[in-house]
Motif scaffolding. Structure first.
Motif, PDB file in Angstrom:
ATOM      1  N   GLN A 205       0.852  -1.189   0.000  1.00 61.91           N
ATOM      2  CA  GLN A 205       0.000   0.000   0.000  1.00 61.91           C
ATOM      3  C   GLN A 205       0.886   1.237   0.000  1.00 61.91           C
ATOM      4  OE1 GLN A 205      -2.722  -0.304   3.327  1.00 61.91           O
ATOM      5  NE2 GLN A 205      -4.191  -1.482   2.113  1.00 61.91           N
ATOM      6  N   PHE A 206       0.751   2.053  -1.045  1.00 58.45           N
ATOM      7  CA  PHE A 206       1.545   3.269  -1.161  1.00 58.45           C
ATOM      8  C   PHE A 206       0.860   4.403  -0.409  1.00 58.45           C
ATOM      9  CE2 PHE A 206       3.336   0.900  -4.675  1.00 58.45           C
ATOM     10  CZ  PHE A 206       4.676   1.249  -4.604  1.00 58.45           C
ATOM     11  N   LEU A 207       1.665   5.265   0.168  1.00 52.06           N
ATOM     12  CA  LEU A 207       1.134   6.404   0.909  1.00 52.06           C
ATOM     13  C   LEU A 207       0.446   7.393  -0.022  1.00 52.06           C
ATOM     14  CD1 LEU A 207       4.074   7.054   3.414  1.00 52.06           C
ATOM     15  CD2 LEU A 207       2.044   5.611   3.699  1.00 52.06           C
ATOM     16  N   ASN A 208       0.956   7.494  -1.215  1.00 53.60           N
ATOM     17  CA  ASN A 208       0.368   8.385  -2.212  1.00 53.60           C
ATOM     18  C   ASN A 208      -0.624   7.599  -3.059  1.00 53.60           C
ATOM     19  OD1 ASN A 208      -0.266  10.286  -4.141  1.00 53.60           O
ATOM     20  ND2 ASN A 208       1.813  10.426  -4.995  1.00 53.60           N
ATOM     21  N   GLY A 209      -1.912   7.880  -2.866  1.00 54.72           N
ATOM     22  CA  GLY A 209      -2.929   7.152  -3.622  1.00 54.72           C
ATOM     23  C   GLY A 209      -2.891   7.434  -5.102  1.00 54.72           C
ATOM     24  N   ALA A 211       0.016   7.794  -6.808  1.00 60.39           N
ATOM     25  CA  ALA A 211       1.355   7.475  -7.306  1.00 60.39           C
ATOM     26  C   ALA A 211       1.268   6.675  -8.608  1.00 60.39           C
ATOM     27  CB  ALA A 211       2.126   6.681  -6.251  1.00 60.39           C
ATOM     28  N   LYS A 212       2.145   7.015  -9.543  1.00 63.24           N
ATOM     29  CA  LYS A 212       2.174   6.303 -10.823  1.00 63.24           C
ATOM     30  C   LYS A 212       2.964   5.005 -10.644  1.00 63.24           C
ATOM     31  CE  LYS A 212       1.828  10.450 -13.685  1.00 63.24           C
ATOM     32  NZ  LYS A 212       2.459  11.260 -14.772  1.00 63.24           N
ATOM     33  N   VAL A 213       2.253   3.921 -10.696  1.00 62.75           N
ATOM     34  CA  VAL A 213       2.868   2.592 -10.517  1.00 62.75           C
ATOM     35  C   VAL A 213       2.414   1.708 -11.661  1.00 62.75           C
ATOM     36  CG1 VAL A 213       3.228   0.662  -8.953  1.00 62.75           C
ATOM     37  CG2 VAL A 213       2.699   2.919  -8.024  1.00 62.75           C
ATOM     38  N   LYS A 214       3.335   0.935 -12.195  1.00 63.50           N
ATOM     39  CA  LYS A 214       3.000   0.020 -13.294  1.00 63.50           C
ATOM     40  C   LYS A 214       3.728  -1.299 -13.090  1.00 63.50           C
ATOM     41  CE  LYS A 214       6.685   1.658 -16.389  1.00 63.50           C
ATOM     42  NZ  LYS A 214       7.343   2.445 -15.348  1.00 63.50           N
ATOM     43  N   ALA A 215       3.262  -2.319 -13.782  1.00 65.02           N
ATOM     44  CA  ALA A 215       3.905  -3.633 -13.709  1.00 65.02           C
ATOM     45  C   ALA A 215       5.364  -3.521 -14.161  1.00 65.02           C
ATOM     46  CB  ALA A 215       3.159  -4.640 -14.589  1.00 65.02           C
ATOM     47  N   GLY A 216       6.242  -4.155 -13.414  1.00 60.23           N
ATOM     48  CA  GLY A 216       7.668  -4.108 -13.727  1.00 60.23           C
ATOM     49  C   GLY A 216       8.443  -3.169 -12.831  1.00 60.23           C
ATOM     50  N   ASP A 217       7.746  -2.258 -12.133  1.00 57.87           N
ATOM     51  CA  ASP A 217       8.441  -1.369 -11.189  1.00 57.87           C
ATOM     52  C   ASP A 217       9.017  -2.192 -10.031  1.00 57.87           C
ATOM     53  OD1 ASP A 217       7.898   0.865 -12.683  1.00 57.87           O
ATOM     54  OD2 ASP A 217       6.114   1.442 -11.523  1.00 57.87           O
ATOM     55  N   GLU A 238       9.108  -7.158  -7.412  1.00 55.97           N
ATOM     56  CA  GLU A 238       8.717  -6.462  -8.639  1.00 55.97           C
ATOM     57  C   GLU A 238       7.200  -6.429  -8.754  1.00 55.97           C
ATOM     58  OE1 GLU A 238       9.210  -7.506 -13.309  1.00 55.97           O
ATOM     59  OE2 GLU A 238      11.074  -7.398 -12.134  1.00 55.97           O
ATOM     60  N   VAL A 239       6.652  -5.282  -9.155  1.00 51.30           N
ATOM     61  CA  VAL A 239       5.208  -5.115  -9.274  1.00 51.30           C
ATOM     62  C   VAL A 239       4.674  -6.005 -10.403  1.00 51.30           C
ATOM     63  CG1 VAL A 239       3.341  -3.478  -9.792  1.00 51.30           C
ATOM     64  CG2 VAL A 239       5.297  -2.756  -8.396  1.00 51.30           C
ATOM     65  N   VAL A 240       3.602  -6.741 -10.088  1.00 51.58           N
ATOM     66  CA  VAL A 240       2.972  -7.601 -11.091  1.00 51.58           C
ATOM     67  C   VAL A 240       1.534  -7.163 -11.384  1.00 51.58           C
ATOM     68  CG1 VAL A 240       4.410  -9.621 -10.634  1.00 51.58           C
ATOM     69  CG2 VAL A 240       2.336  -9.265  -9.281  1.00 51.58           C
ATOM     70  N   ARG A 241       0.913  -6.445 -10.460  1.00 50.86           N
ATOM     71  CA  ARG A 241      -0.456  -5.989 -10.691  1.00 50.86           C
ATOM     72  C   ARG A 241      -0.750  -4.769  -9.819  1.00 50.86           C
ATOM     73  NH1 ARG A 241      -3.328  -9.929  -8.762  1.00 50.86           N
ATOM     74  NH2 ARG A 241      -4.700  -8.930  -7.252  1.00 50.86           N
ATOM     75  N   VAL A 242      -1.558  -3.848 -10.354  1.00 54.21           N
ATOM     76  CA  VAL A 242      -1.942  -2.645  -9.624  1.00 54.21           C
ATOM     77  C   VAL A 242      -3.466  -2.591  -9.573  1.00 54.21           C
ATOM     78  CG1 VAL A 242      -1.809  -0.135  -9.501  1.00 54.21           C
ATOM     79  CG2 VAL A 242       0.125  -1.436 -10.400  1.00 54.21           C
ATOM     80  N   ASP A 243      -4.024  -2.550  -8.375  1.00 50.43           N
ATOM     81  CA  ASP A 243      -5.470  -2.442  -8.213  1.00 50.43           C
ATOM     82  C   ASP A 243      -5.898  -0.985  -8.331  1.00 50.43           C
ATOM     83  OD1 ASP A 243      -5.629  -5.131  -7.824  1.00 50.43           O
ATOM     84  OD2 ASP A 243      -5.748  -5.020  -5.623  1.00 50.43           O
ATOM     85  N   PRO A 244      -7.070  -0.731  -8.912  1.00 49.02           N
ATOM     86  CA  PRO A 244      -7.566   0.654  -8.991  1.00 49.02           C
ATOM     87  C   PRO A 244      -7.698   1.265  -7.595  1.00 49.02           C
ATOM     88  CG  PRO A 244      -8.870  -0.804 -10.386  1.00 49.02           C
ATOM     89  CD  PRO A 244      -7.991  -1.689  -9.550  1.00 49.02           C
TER      90      PRO A 244
END
Length: 346
Positions: A205-209, A211-217, A238-244
């Motif tokens: 869970q990122f503090l910044n709702g 925040a630009k996050v994508k798979a591979g970060d 490594e990020v694999v999925r980002v929930d809305p």
């Protein structure tokens, strides 16, 4: 029979006759005068000898078999021991090679982050404390291990030390639901908190709702106060999925951890934190992206007479030509050639 003078004379006489017969038989060769007597004796005593041999040979063979079986058994046992030793050697060599690779990767990770580590071997899975995802390592307080120390390997964050004994310690793995670690995203420095979810990816869970996050970060540990329980810069995953985000203040991101928690063997406990935050230096280098090859283009200009000319000045066509015109012109020229040839002949 009494030992008398006559008996001794008879014995000497029989011995002399025997020697005489042996001499005559040897000198006579195949035509020996005693050959007939020999055949007669063979006819009479042969069946008796065969019977005795038939009765005695199995006993002799059995005795020989028993004697030889011991030797064969010893040889088979020796071969089995040699095979077992060879298999054990091959197995140990394979395991040694695997451990060397693990140790080498861990030392490179520690070197990149300037972590002072104490190497240890995983000797058990699970613990009496009831944690669902824990390991026991063969290093304890006698080796300088203390509670709330970071544990890593060549791939990244393994967990943290929770219980310490004189010669062993318990490590809570990063994928345990009770495990939480502060994270920082590569390049953008967005902060969050990663929580274990067992065999599923970590939940961050990122503090910044926004925040630009994508798979591979990629994420690393943010670090704790006084470097306990976590030192900064250890690769997390490594990020694999980002929930809305929806209406929530934070965003939930699913991160695949770098460490394979089901195949741990060699780990390192960070007994000395780095002097400065290594930031993203410990993350493995990403493979260079291959640039697509440019598609060659050809520039064609139209001349006043309708000719199409490429960049080198070569005529490649004419806008006034209709499909098949070139073929028709060729056919007319071809038909005209025989006529010309005929006129020449006339």
């Amino acid at each position: 029979m009494r030992d008398t003078r006559e008996s001794r004379l008879l014995l000497v006489l029989l011995i002399a006759i025997a020697f005489a017969l042996i001499t005559v038989d040897i000198r006579g060769g195949e035509g020996s005068p005693v050959d007939g007597a020999r055949h007669a004796a063979a006819t009479v005593f042969g069946p008796v000898e065969n019977g005795v041999a038939a009765a005695v040979d199995p006993v002799g063979n059995a005795i020989g078999a028993v004697r030889d079986s011991g030797k064969r058994h010893d040889r088979i046992s020796a071969l089995e021991q040699e095979n077992a030793a060879l298999k054990a050697k091959l197995g140990s060599d394979d395991r040694t090679d695997s451990r060397v690779r693990q140790l080498d990767a861990m030392l490179k990770t520690a070197g990149a982050g300037q972590y002072g580590i104490k190497g240890a071997e995983v000797i058990a899975i699970g613990a009496a404390q009831g944690f669902s995802w824990t390991i026991t390592i063969d290093a304890g307080s006698d080796d300088g291990i203390r509670r709330d120390m970071t544990v890593l390997n060549g791939e990244g964050l393994v967990g943290r030390v929770t219980t310490v004994g004189p010669s062993t310690s318990t490590v809570l793995l990063a994928n345990d639901p009770a495990f939480t670690v502060g994270t920082r995203m590569e390049k953008t420095d967005e902060l969050g908190f990663a929580t274990g979810q067992g065999s599923r990816p970590l939940s961050v869970q990122f503090l910044n709702g926004k925040a630009k996050v994508k798979a591979g970060d990629r994420l690393v540990t943010f670090g704790s106060s006084k470097d306990k329980p976590f030192v900064p810069g250890v690769p997390v995953g490594e990020v694999v999925r980002v929930d809305p985000a929806g209406g929530a203040l934070t965003r939930t991101v699913h991160v695949k951890p770098y460490v394979g928690f089901t195949k741990l063997d060699i780990v390192g406990v960070v007994v000395q934190a780095p002097r400065s935050d290594p930031r993203d230096l410990v993350l493995p280098k990403q493979p260079a992206k291959t640039k697509p090859k440019p598609t060659p283009t050809v520039t064609v200009t139209v001349q006043p007479n309708g000719d199409l000319v490429d960049g080198s000045g070569k005529v490649v066509g004419n806008v006034n030509e209709q499909p098949g015109d070139g073929q028709a012109a060729g056919d007319q020229q071809g038909n005209a050639q025989p006529d010309n040839a005929a006129n020449d002949q006339e």
